[in-house]
Design a protein around this motif. Structure first.
Motif, PDB file in Angstrom:
ATOM      1  N   VAL A   1       0.976  -1.112   0.019  1.00  0.00           N
ATOM      2  CA  VAL A   1      -0.040  -0.079  -0.129  1.00  0.00           C
ATOM      3  C   VAL A   1       0.748   1.234   0.020  1.00  0.00           C
ATOM      4  N   PRO A   2       1.876   1.616   0.872  1.00  0.00           N
ATOM      5  CA  PRO A   2       2.772   2.489   0.678  1.00  0.00           C
ATOM      6  C   PRO A   2       3.083   2.791  -0.779  1.00  0.00           C
ATOM      7  N   MET A   3       3.658   1.867  -1.307  1.00  0.00           N
ATOM      8  CA  MET A   3       4.310   1.996  -2.813  1.00  0.00           C
ATOM      9  C   MET A   3       3.263   2.417  -3.498  1.00  0.00           C
ATOM     10  N   ALA A   4       1.891   1.856  -3.380  1.00  0.00           N
ATOM     11  CA  ALA A   4       0.977   2.266  -4.276  1.00  0.00           C
ATOM     12  C   ALA A   4       0.669   3.743  -3.954  1.00  0.00           C
ATOM     13  N   VAL A   5       0.453   4.357  -2.843  1.00  0.00           N
ATOM     14  CA  VAL A   5       0.034   5.660  -2.434  1.00  0.00           C
ATOM     15  C   VAL A   5       1.092   6.422  -3.075  1.00  0.00           C
ATOM     16  N   SER A   6       2.362   6.077  -3.004  1.00  0.00           N
ATOM     17  CA  SER A   6       3.471   6.890  -3.691  1.00  0.00           C
ATOM     18  C   SER A   6       3.186   6.964  -5.049  1.00  0.00           C
ATOM     19  N   ALA A   7       2.859   5.872  -5.838  1.00  0.00           N
ATOM     20  CA  ALA A   7       2.408   6.070  -7.367  1.00  0.00           C
ATOM     21  C   ALA A   7       1.089   6.951  -7.494  1.00  0.00           C
ATOM     22  N   LEU A   8       0.218   6.864  -6.486  1.00  0.00           N
ATOM     23  CA  LEU A   8      -0.822   7.840  -6.749  1.00  0.00           C
ATOM     24  C   LEU A   8      -0.456   9.317  -6.851  1.00  0.00           C
ATOM     25  N   LYS A   9       0.515   9.585  -5.815  1.00  0.00           N
ATOM     26  CA  LYS A   9       1.029  10.921  -5.939  1.00  0.00           C
ATOM     27  C   LYS A   9       1.677  11.209  -7.273  1.00  0.00           C
ATOM     28  N   LYS A  10       2.207  10.296  -7.952  1.00  0.00           N
ATOM     29  CA  LYS A  10       2.761  10.449  -9.150  1.00  0.00           C
ATOM     30  C   LYS A  10       1.907  10.631 -10.231  1.00  0.00           C
ATOM     31  N   GLY A  11       0.803  10.546  -9.901  1.00  0.00           N
ATOM     32  CA  GLY A  11      -0.372  10.561 -11.096  1.00  0.00           C
ATOM     33  C   GLY A  11      -1.084   9.296 -11.515  1.00  0.00           C
ATOM     34  N   ALA A  12      -0.841   8.123 -10.750  1.00  0.00           N
ATOM     35  CA  ALA A  12      -1.686   7.018 -11.088  1.00  0.00           C
ATOM     36  C   ALA A  12      -2.996   7.136 -10.821  1.00  0.00           C
ATOM     37  N   PHE A  13      -3.854   6.378 -11.450  1.00  0.00           N
ATOM     38  CA  PHE A  13      -5.353   6.457 -11.295  1.00  0.00           C
ATOM     39  C   PHE A  13      -6.208   6.040 -10.004  1.00  0.00           C
ATOM     40  N   ASP A  14      -5.537   4.847  -9.465  1.00  0.00           N
ATOM     41  CA  ASP A  14      -5.893   4.244  -8.248  1.00  0.00           C
ATOM     42  C   ASP A  14      -5.059   3.110  -7.874  1.00  0.00           C
ATOM     43  N   PHE A  15      -5.282   2.628  -6.979  1.00  0.00           N
ATOM     44  CA  PHE A  15      -4.746   1.146  -6.498  1.00  0.00           C
ATOM     45  C   PHE A  15      -5.898   0.345  -5.948  1.00  0.00           C
ATOM     46  N   VAL A  16      -5.753  -1.036  -6.394  1.00  0.00           N
ATOM     47  CA  VAL A  16      -6.748  -1.820  -5.599  1.00  0.00           C
ATOM     48  C   VAL A  16      -6.154  -3.060  -5.117  1.00  0.00           C
ATOM     49  N   GLU A  17      -6.369  -3.613  -3.674  1.00  0.00           N
ATOM     50  CA  GLU A  17      -5.822  -4.345  -2.999  1.00  0.00           C
ATOM     51  C   GLU A  17      -6.237  -5.800  -3.489  1.00  0.00           C
ATOM     52  N   LYS A  18      -5.486  -6.865  -3.699  1.00  0.00           N
ATOM     53  CA  LYS A  18      -5.658  -8.233  -4.014  1.00  0.00           C
ATOM     54  C   LYS A  18      -5.975  -8.879  -2.647  1.00  0.00           C
ATOM     55  N   PRO A  19      -6.772  -9.864  -2.451  1.00  0.00           N
ATOM     56  CA  PRO A  19      -7.929 -10.165  -3.373  1.00  0.00           C
ATOM     57  C   PRO A  19      -8.927  -8.889  -3.303  1.00  0.00           C
ATOM     58  N   CYS A  20      -9.415  -9.049  -4.362  1.00  0.00           N
ATOM     59  CA  CYS A  20     -10.229  -7.502  -4.617  1.00  0.00           C
ATOM     60  C   CYS A  20     -11.934  -7.850  -5.021  1.00  0.00           C
ATOM     61  N   ASN A  21     -12.824  -6.817  -4.596  1.00  0.00           N
ATOM     62  CA  ASN A  21     -14.070  -6.951  -4.710  1.00  0.00           C
ATOM     63  C   ASN A  21     -14.372  -6.956  -6.759  1.00  0.00           C
ATOM     64  N   ASP A  22     -14.628  -8.131  -7.205  1.00  0.00           N
ATOM     65  CA  ASP A  22     -14.502  -7.857  -8.563  1.00  0.00           C
ATOM     66  C   ASP A  22     -15.575  -7.081  -9.125  1.00  0.00           C
ATOM     67  N   ASN A  23     -16.707  -6.705  -8.648  1.00  0.00           N
ATOM     68  CA  ASN A  23     -17.376  -5.293  -9.281  1.00  0.00           C
ATOM     69  C   ASN A  23     -16.621  -4.170  -9.150  1.00  0.00           C
ATOM     70  N   GLU A  24     -16.057  -3.931  -8.146  1.00  0.00           N
ATOM     71  CA  GLU A  24     -15.578  -2.683  -7.587  1.00  0.00           C
ATOM     72  C   GLU A  24     -14.338  -2.532  -8.581  1.00  0.00           C
ATOM     73  N   LEU A  25     -13.713  -3.485  -8.902  1.00  0.00           N
ATOM     74  CA  LEU A  25     -12.517  -3.335  -9.825  1.00  0.00           C
ATOM     75  C   LEU A  25     -13.014  -2.963 -11.156  1.00  0.00           C
ATOM     76  N   VAL A  26     -13.680  -3.681 -11.577  1.00  0.00           N
ATOM     77  CA  VAL A  26     -14.383  -3.494 -12.934  1.00  0.00           C
ATOM     78  C   VAL A  26     -15.147  -1.978 -13.083  1.00  0.00           C
ATOM     79  N   ASN A  27     -15.669  -1.645 -12.009  1.00  0.00           N
ATOM     80  CA  ASN A  27     -16.180  -0.288 -12.005  1.00  0.00           C
ATOM     81  C   ASN A  27     -15.180   0.779 -12.043  1.00  0.00           C
ATOM     82  N   ARG A  28     -13.924   0.517 -11.346  1.00  0.00           N
ATOM     83  CA  ARG A  28     -12.819   1.497 -11.719  1.00  0.00           C
ATOM     84  C   ARG A  28     -12.168   1.235 -12.762  1.00  0.00           C
TER      85      ARG A  28
END
Length: 199
Positions: free
Chosen positions: A86-113
């Motif tokens: 998660v800290p690595m993903a948050v760092s990527a968000l600050k650089k402009g990534a759209f989002d991060f999703v933790e595995k295992p993830c909610n299928d519908n939520e992931l597809v919605n994103r």
């Protein structure tokens, strides 16, 4: 170029299950087993979004993300992360990534994103092509027409424009008519609206 989700993950089971999930919701998907494979296939015209695993053998997701940013990629990136990432993903968000999703993830939520990221990419591309076409229109104006246009946009009346450019009112009216015709507008308000996106 048809928009699709590009899935980069070195786990074949995840590629298969996520690929099937996305296709079941009508999202075209193309999978790559490594960051290097995606990088070899990447080109600026790719439309869609990127689903990117953070931890992979050889090149990691964040390393690929950094290279794509350097190359000017506008693809929205969703990182797939394990709990400890998660800290690595948050760092990527600050650089402009759209989002991060933790595995295992909610299928519908992931597809919605993913669908939201695809929409963002579509809107960005439409805005870019709109700005390009407006720039093309402006480039057809003469230097004097561009000067008159800037003063019109500043809200100045023909008489004031004539004084500032030291030309006659009649000449201002001619330039004004010509530039409105070239820009495909009828009023100063329409002109301002057309140019609002590129300013």
């Amino acid at each position: 170029m048809n928009a699709r989700a590009y899935l980069v993950d070195d786990d074949e089971a995840i590629r298969d299950s996520l690929g099937w999930l996305l296709e079941s919701r009508g999202v075209a998907c193309q999978s790559y087993p490594s960051a290097e494979d995606f990088l070899a296939a990447w080109e600026p015209s790719l439309a869609g979004c990127l689903l990117l695993d953070i931890r992979m053998d050889d090149m990691s997701g964040p390393e690929l993300f950094d290279i794509l940013c350097e190359r000017g990629s506008r693809l929205p990136v969703i990182f797939l992360t394990g709990h400890g990432d998660v800290p690595m993903a948050v760092s990527a968000l600050k650089k402009g990534a759209f989002d991060f999703v933790e595995k295992p993830c909610n299928d519908n939520e992931l597809v919605n994103r993913v669908i939201e990221a695809l929409k963002l990419d579509e809107n960005r591309r439409a805005a870019a092509s709109g700005a390009d076409s407006v720039n093309a229109l402006v480039s057809r104006l003469t230097t004097r027409e561009q000067q008159v246009m800037e003063l019109i946009l500043a809200g100045k009346l023909n008489k004031v424009i004539a004084d500032e450019l030291q030309i006659s009112m009649r000449t201002v009216e001619v330039h004004r008519a010509n530039l409105f015709e070239k820009m495909g507008v009828r009023t100063a308000v329409e002109l301002a609206q057309l140019l609002a996106g590129k300013r």
